[in-house]
Design a protein around this motif. Structure first.
Motif, PDB file in Angstrom:
ATOM      1  N   VAL A 181       0.835  -1.214   0.000  1.00 28.87           N
ATOM      2  CA  VAL A 181       0.000   0.000   0.000  1.00 28.87           C
ATOM      3  C   VAL A 181       0.865   1.257   0.000  1.00 28.87           C
ATOM      4  N   ARG A 203      -0.859   8.803  -1.405  1.00 25.28           N
ATOM      5  CA  ARG A 203      -1.800   7.709  -1.290  1.00 25.28           C
ATOM      6  C   ARG A 203      -1.165   6.606  -0.449  1.00 25.28           C
ATOM      7  N   GLY A 204      -1.976   5.957   0.365  1.00 21.44           N
ATOM      8  CA  GLY A 204      -1.497   4.816   1.109  1.00 21.44           C
ATOM      9  C   GLY A 204      -0.527   5.183   2.219  1.00 21.44           C
ATOM     10  N   ASN A 238      -7.046   4.945  -4.606  1.00 19.47           N
ATOM     11  CA  ASN A 238      -6.634   4.688  -3.229  1.00 19.47           C
ATOM     12  C   ASN A 238      -6.070   3.281  -3.042  1.00 19.47           C
ATOM     13  N   LEU A 239      -5.313   3.130  -1.982  1.00 20.12           N
ATOM     14  CA  LEU A 239      -4.706   1.861  -1.608  1.00 20.12           C
ATOM     15  C   LEU A 239      -5.077   1.561  -0.161  1.00 20.12           C
ATOM     16  N   VAL A 253      -2.934   4.472 -10.520  1.00 19.02           N
ATOM     17  CA  VAL A 253      -2.189   3.596  -9.628  1.00 19.02           C
ATOM     18  C   VAL A 253      -1.260   2.690 -10.427  1.00 19.02           C
TER      19      VAL A 253
END
Length: 315
Positions: A67, A76-77, A109-110, A311
C-alpha cells in the motif's frame, strides 16, 4: 508561548451567516478558528486514527509495501517514519517529518483491508462534506474580494486529501533543544485544512501557528476541529484571507515521555486543472517558482498531485 482565545463557530452559525462579520475578521487577521457540531463525533476520529496506528505498528514490511507508492511525493497509502520532509519541500531545511502517515483521496486509493476501506471511506465523505460547508462560509464572508471564481459550489467540488498522521515520541536528538519541529513551518496548499487532533498524553501542545510576531499553541478542544485557511484561499481573495504558517513542535527533552500525538487532516484542495495567475500569487506573498504567466494547481503541487496519475503508473 501563548494560548489566545481563538474563536469557535458552530457549523450552523457559519452556514446561516449569523456571525459572518466575526468570521471575516478572523480569516483576514489570523486565518484560523475552531468549528463545533460539524457532523462527526470524536469517537469516529479515534476509530480511524487507531486503525491507522495499528497498521503502522503491527503490519509487516510486505504489507506496507503493498500500500505504498514508489514515488514518495504521491499522497496515497502508507508513508513510513521519516520518509517525508516538509522542511525540504518548503526550503527551510533537510530534516524529515517525524511521523507515520496514511493518505486517501477521491480515487486511486490503496487500502490494506476491506474493513479499512469501508471505515475510511465513510469518514472521508463526512469530512469532505463538512470542509466544503466551512470553506463556502469562509469565502462568502469576503465574497467581494473573490477573484476568478464564478461558482463557489463548483469550485469546492474538488479533490480533497485525507491524511492521518501519528507522531511517536521523539528520540533525544529530535527534541526541541536539538531540532524544534517534528514537522517544519509551512502554510497549506489548500482552500482550508480541517484538523482533528488528539493531544499528547503528557499535555504538551504540539500544533502551533505563527500569528504576527507571536507563536500560538492550538490545543485539542473536544467536539471541535481546527480550521486553517490555506494558500489557495489567500490566492482567490487577492491576499485578503490569511494563510497562517504553522508547524508541529518537538517537545523539550524533559517532556519527551508521553509526547506522542495523532491527527486526522483533511486538505480541501482545488481540482488539478484550476488555473491561476502566477504574478497574482506572488503578489499575495506565495512561493510559486513557476516562470509562466499562468499555471494550474497541478503545476503548483508538482508530484504531490496524485490524481494526475493512475495507480498502475505509479506502483
Amino acid at each position: 508561548m501563548i494560548m489566545p482565545n481563538i474563536p469557535t463557530f458552530s457549523l450552523e452559525e457559519l452556514k446561516d451567516g449569523s456571525r459572518q462579520k466575526e468570521l471575516a475578521e478572523c480569516v483576514t487577521q489570523i486565518g484560523l478558528f475552531y468549528v463545533s457540531d460539524y457532523g462527526c463525533r470524536d469517537s469516529l476520529h479515534r476509530n480511524v486514527t487507531d486503525m491507522a496506528i495499528d497498521f503502522f505498528e503491527k503490519s509487516r514490511q510486505e504489507e506496507q509495501a503493498a500500500v505504498s507508492l514508489e514515488q514518495g511525493s504521491n499522497r496515497r497509502g502508507f508513508s513510513g517514519l521519516g520518509t517525508e520532509s516538509t522542511a525540504s519541500s518548503t526550503g527551510v531545511g533537510h530534516y524529515s517529518d517525524y511521523a507515520f502517515c496514511y493518505s486517501m483521496g477521491t480515487s486511486n486509493n490503496l487500502f490494506p483491508s476491506d474493513e479499512f476501506e469501508t471505515v475510511w471511506s465513510g469518514y472521508f465523505d463526512k469530512l469532505y462534506s463538512a470542509s466544503r460547508d466551512i470553506a463556502k462560509s469562509v469565502l462568502i464572508s469576503v465574497e467581494e474580494s473573490l477573484n476568478g471564481i464564478d461558482d463557489i459550489d463548483e469550485f469546492l467540488t474538488c479533490e480533497p486529501l485525507l491524511r492521518v498522521r501519528y507522531f511517536p515520541e521523539v528520540p533525544k536528538q529530535r527534541s526541541a533543544e536539538n531540532m524544534p519541529s517534528r514537522m517544519a513551518p509551512h502554510y497549506d496548499l489548500s482552500v482550508i485544512t480541517l484538523i482533528q487532533q488528539f493531544s499528547c498524553p503528557n499535555g504538551f501542545v504540539s500544533l502551533q501557528a505563527k500569528i504576527g510576531d507571536k507563536t500560538i499553541a492550538l490545543p485539542e478542544k473536544p467536539g471541535t476541529v481546527v480550521i486553517l485557511c490555506g494558500a489557495v484561499a489567500s490566492l482567490v481573495t487577492r491576499g485578503r484571507i490569511h494563510a497562517p504558517i504553522h508547524h508541529v513542535a518537538a517537545p523539550p527533552t524533559d517532556r519527551i515521555e508521553g509526547s506522542d500525538r495523532s491527527s486526522a487532516v483533511m486538505f480541501l484542495r482545488p481540482n488539478a486543472n484550476f488555473r491561476f495567475s502566477v504574478p497574482d500569487a506572488k503578489k499575495c506573498g506565495l512561493d510559486v517558482s513557476i516562470e509562466s504567466e499562468t499555471a494550474t494547481f497541478a503545476d503548483w503541487m508538482g508530484g504531490n498531485y496524485v490524481e494526475m496519475l493512475s495507480v498502475e503508473e505509479t506502483v
